[in-house]
Design an enzyme around this catalytic site. Sequence first.
Site, PDB file in Angstrom:
ATOM      1  N   ASP A 334       0.824  -1.207   0.000  1.00  0.00           N
ATOM      2  CA  ASP A 334       0.000   0.000   0.000  1.00  0.00           C
ATOM      3  C   ASP A 334       0.864   1.265   0.000  1.00  0.00           C
ATOM      4  OD1 ASP A 334      -2.287   1.568   0.189  1.00  0.00           O
ATOM      5  OD2 ASP A 334      -3.083   0.504   1.928  1.00  0.00           O
ATOM      6  N   GLU A 389     -14.219   1.445   0.398  1.00  0.00           N
ATOM      7  CA  GLU A 389     -13.451   2.011   1.510  1.00  0.00           C
ATOM      8  C   GLU A 389     -13.819   3.475   1.754  1.00  0.00           C
ATOM      9  OE1 GLU A 389      -8.777   2.781   2.757  1.00  0.00           O
ATOM     10  OE2 GLU A 389      -9.247   1.435   1.097  1.00  0.00           O
TER      11      GLU A 389
END
Length: 570
Positions: A334, A389
């Site tokens: 990420d 998200e």
Amino acid sequence: MKRSILFLTALLLVFSCSSPVLDSPDGMLSVMMEDNELVILHQGNPVQTIEMPSGSFIGTSRAKADGASARIFKCDSTDIEVRVYDTGVAYRFLNGERKVAYVIPDGMKRWLGYYGFTGYEALFPESSSCVPGKWIYPALVEYGDGLFGFIAEAGIERGHSCSHLVSTDDSGRYCLETTDEETEYNVTPWRFVLVGELSDIAESTMVTDLSAPCKLEDTSWIKPGLSSWIYWAYNHGSKDYDIITDYIDLAAEMGWPYCLVDWEWPDMEGGKTIDDVIAYADEKGVRLNLWYNSGTSWTGPGSPQPEDRLRTAGAREEEFSWLESKGIAGVKVDFFSEDGADMVNYYIDILEDAARHHLLVDFHGCTIPRGWQRTYPNLMSMEAVYGAEWYNNVPSFTTRAASHNATLPFTRNVMGPMDYTPCTFTDSQHPHITSDAHELALPILFQSSLQHMADRPEAYLSLPEEVRSLLSGLPAVWDETRLLNGYPGDHVVMARRSGDKWYIAGINGTDNPGDLELDLSKLGISKASVTLFMDSEGGEGFDVSISDDTTYFQIGCLPRGGFAALVQAE
């Protein structure tokens, strides 16, 4: 006489190679190279103009390309290789000047994502005018009369910088701009424009067709599948052993092969460690994927951990060796920096090193797929999407999600696997107002080889048995994809085949009730057993029906509603 024939043949060959026009194999598309312009024509009508470096182009030689007509065009400042497929045009510069601008006139509909602080996590709102700004790929354009264009790039290799589009005024010119200078290659990546109906775009494989073939000798260990995922409901859940084991139990109960343990797992509380989690997952027959910080854009005090284990070749080798020895399935990496040449090299380093250690890869906070999923099939998914998200982040996604969901099959997901983290029936920090049937449609509608199911364990385990059965047996990759109908932002009905079963998803992207058409004859099906999962009154729960006497359905949908269908042809 024989000499005259040979001379005439040679003259025709020279003329053919010099011609600035190149047609697709079926003759529907053609490219005309004029001074400073590459013009794409559909059935002889210009649809897209691409401004090129100045100079008079001539076709100097033919090039090889499966399924396309190809030629190298030359002018004073550059050489450019052009391919014309039946459904699109691709080009790349072989040397020299590379200035490019796509011209989209005012009044022509377009769907572009703004390149903001979240990079490739963008909405694709409909617009009919050019607004100054920085725009991500892909760009979707409606030329008119059911004809669309899709602008993007593919074939990114080491030393390449990715690119995006920039408009500086309202002239309709979108200039191609690289993130930084390309450090090793004279030859650019492929840039391309798909041209056709929406089905040609939604079903296209151009991104992978233009990318390098698989570089892995053995891919038998690569297993796509569904995964439980902690973060959406519990942002810091990976620090809690009991929450993690609940999600491992969920995966085992649903028959999903994976569970993703997200950020902060090195900081587990209560005296437990990741070794305890691994041991528990092994007992349950569930394989784990672990989260990592790339160590490039969010580092230092307060940064999410682990953030120092992948940035160098030595650190990666040590970490990936440990993961392989523990039986870990893969990694989620990420928070990447912008996608210049150094970052492209880093992505590829991770993919190659992970493959040597039999690790799957999911990139987040990252660029869009540009064909690496073909070259490195251990790349299972990439985020680069304004996904579920965002219910954690802003209240505005609540009202925009349905329309956005009905746009993604024509934009972002065409580029490759998309880690949207779908299928949430409960609420995160901000509520959703899509129906349950709309949510059930999303893991069919959106393709991701690791499909992370984002909701809480109790949300899935309390579903009706027919719905649980559908999600338990849901594939993550497909043998065939067909767009049955749709329009960006309004609605979409998509059919995906796995073996002899069709999974079909339809969603209403509007705030009004409406009907969605399901016509199985478009799939060549004349008789089938069909299980339909439709909106129930109020949108919570499902109206489930089974039919074996019809192949045509007109399905009433709530505002922001939808349906899913499992079809077994007879």
